[in-house]
Design a protein around this motif. Structure first.
Motif, PDB file in Angstrom:
ATOM      1  N   GLU A   1       0.830  -1.203   0.000  1.00 50.33           N
ATOM      2  CA  GLU A   1       0.000   0.000   0.000  1.00 50.33           C
ATOM      3  C   GLU A   1       0.864   1.254   0.000  1.00 50.33           C
ATOM      4  OE1 GLU A   1      -3.613   2.056   2.521  1.00 50.33           O
ATOM      5  OE2 GLU A   1      -3.286  -0.095   2.686  1.00 50.33           O
ATOM      6  N   LEU A   2       1.965   1.243   0.754  1.00 54.72           N
ATOM      7  CA  LEU A   2       2.885   2.376   0.759  1.00 54.72           C
ATOM      8  C   LEU A   2       3.446   2.599  -0.639  1.00 54.72           C
ATOM      9  CD1 LEU A   2       4.657   4.562   2.132  1.00 54.72           C
ATOM     10  CD2 LEU A   2       6.352   2.734   2.509  1.00 54.72           C
ATOM     11  N   LYS A   3       3.856   1.532  -1.300  1.00 51.21           N
ATOM     12  CA  LYS A   3       4.412   1.658  -2.650  1.00 51.21           C
ATOM     13  C   LYS A   3       3.383   2.222  -3.623  1.00 51.21           C
ATOM     14  CE  LYS A   3       7.791  -1.995  -2.134  1.00 51.21           C
ATOM     15  NZ  LYS A   3       8.284  -3.276  -2.626  1.00 51.21           N
ATOM     16  N   GLU A   4       2.160   1.731  -3.554  1.00 56.97           N
ATOM     17  CA  GLU A   4       1.106   2.220  -4.441  1.00 56.97           C
ATOM     18  C   GLU A   4       0.780   3.680  -4.148  1.00 56.97           C
ATOM     19  OE1 GLU A   4      -2.093  -0.553  -3.919  1.00 56.97           O
ATOM     20  OE2 GLU A   4      -0.925  -2.202  -4.791  1.00 56.97           O
ATOM     21  N   PHE A   5       0.716   4.030  -2.866  1.00 55.33           N
ATOM     22  CA  PHE A   5       0.439   5.406  -2.475  1.00 55.33           C
ATOM     23  C   PHE A   5       1.537   6.334  -2.991  1.00 55.33           C
ATOM     24  CE2 PHE A   5       0.951   8.902   0.590  1.00 55.33           C
ATOM     25  CZ  PHE A   5      -0.286   9.496   0.458  1.00 55.33           C
ATOM     26  N   ALA A   6       2.787   5.945  -2.789  1.00 56.02           N
ATOM     27  CA  ALA A   6       3.914   6.784  -3.213  1.00 56.02           C
ATOM     28  C   ALA A   6       3.949   6.924  -4.732  1.00 56.02           C
ATOM     29  CB  ALA A   6       5.225   6.195  -2.701  1.00 56.02           C
ATOM     30  N   ARG A   7       3.641   5.867  -5.436  1.00 59.00           N
ATOM     31  CA  ARG A   7       3.625   5.920  -6.904  1.00 59.00           C
ATOM     32  C   ARG A   7       2.571   6.912  -7.386  1.00 59.00           C
ATOM     33  NH1 ARG A   7       3.517   0.229  -9.366  1.00 59.00           N
ATOM     34  NH2 ARG A   7       5.428   0.171  -8.181  1.00 59.00           N
ATOM     35  N   ARG A   8       1.413   6.903  -6.743  1.00 62.26           N
ATOM     36  CA  ARG A   8       0.366   7.888  -7.099  1.00 62.26           C
ATOM     37  C   ARG A   8       0.815   9.299  -6.768  1.00 62.26           C
ATOM     38  NH1 ARG A   8      -2.969   3.933  -4.667  1.00 62.26           N
ATOM     39  NH2 ARG A   8      -3.111   5.227  -2.795  1.00 62.26           N
ATOM     40  N   GLU A   9       1.533   9.460  -5.667  1.00 63.28           N
ATOM     41  CA  GLU A   9       2.003  10.778  -5.255  1.00 63.28           C
ATOM     42  C   GLU A   9       2.956  11.407  -6.274  1.00 63.28           C
ATOM     43  OE1 GLU A   9       1.489  12.842  -2.280  1.00 63.28           O
ATOM     44  OE2 GLU A   9      -0.297  11.623  -2.448  1.00 63.28           O
ATOM     45  N   VAL A  10       3.790  10.589  -6.870  1.00 58.92           N
ATOM     46  CA  VAL A  10       4.750  11.144  -7.840  1.00 58.92           C
ATOM     47  C   VAL A  10       4.182  11.161  -9.256  1.00 58.92           C
ATOM     48  CG1 VAL A  10       6.805  10.617  -6.505  1.00 58.92           C
ATOM     49  CG2 VAL A  10       5.960   8.943  -8.122  1.00 58.92           C
ATOM     50  N   GLY A  11       2.974  10.666  -9.401  1.00 60.81           N
ATOM     51  CA  GLY A  11       2.277  10.792 -10.674  1.00 60.81           C
ATOM     52  C   GLY A  11       2.700   9.847 -11.765  1.00 60.81           C
ATOM     53  N   ARG A  12       3.071   8.635 -11.402  1.00 62.53           N
ATOM     54  CA  ARG A  12       3.447   7.634 -12.419  1.00 62.53           C
ATOM     55  C   ARG A  12       2.633   6.392 -12.241  1.00 62.53           C
ATOM     56  NH1 ARG A  12       8.953   7.688 -15.314  1.00 62.53           N
ATOM     57  NH2 ARG A  12       9.412   9.858 -15.172  1.00 62.53           N
TER      58      ARG A  12
END
Length: 76
Positions: A65-76
């Motif tokens: 979930e952290l990885k998915e959240f961070a990926r959304r945060e950086v817009g990729r």
């Protein structure tokens, strides 16, 4: 998946990891990548050793979930 309240420093480290990873991936074949590779290693250690993972919320699902959240945060 359940909602987690990740510590800000953990989210920042994971988003920085993705930025460094994509910068490394997009660098040309003649680019010097030593600094980027070292940054990735440093961030990987920081993320893996974070105290958050020692608590009851530190499950494999939370890591994803952290990885998915961070990926959304950086817009990729």
């Amino acid at each position: 998946m359940s909602q987690h309240d990740f510590p800000l420093d953990l989210v920042e480290a994971q988003t920085a990891w993705y930025r460094a990873y994509w910068q490394l991936a997009e660098s040309g074949p003649t680019a010097s990548t030593t600094t980027d590779r070292r940054r990735l290693q440093q961030l990987s250690k920081q993320i893996a050793a974070h105290p958050y993972w020692c608590g009851p919320s530190g499950t494999p699902a939370a890591r994803m979930e952290l990885k998915e959240f961070a990926r959304r945060e950086v817009g990729r």
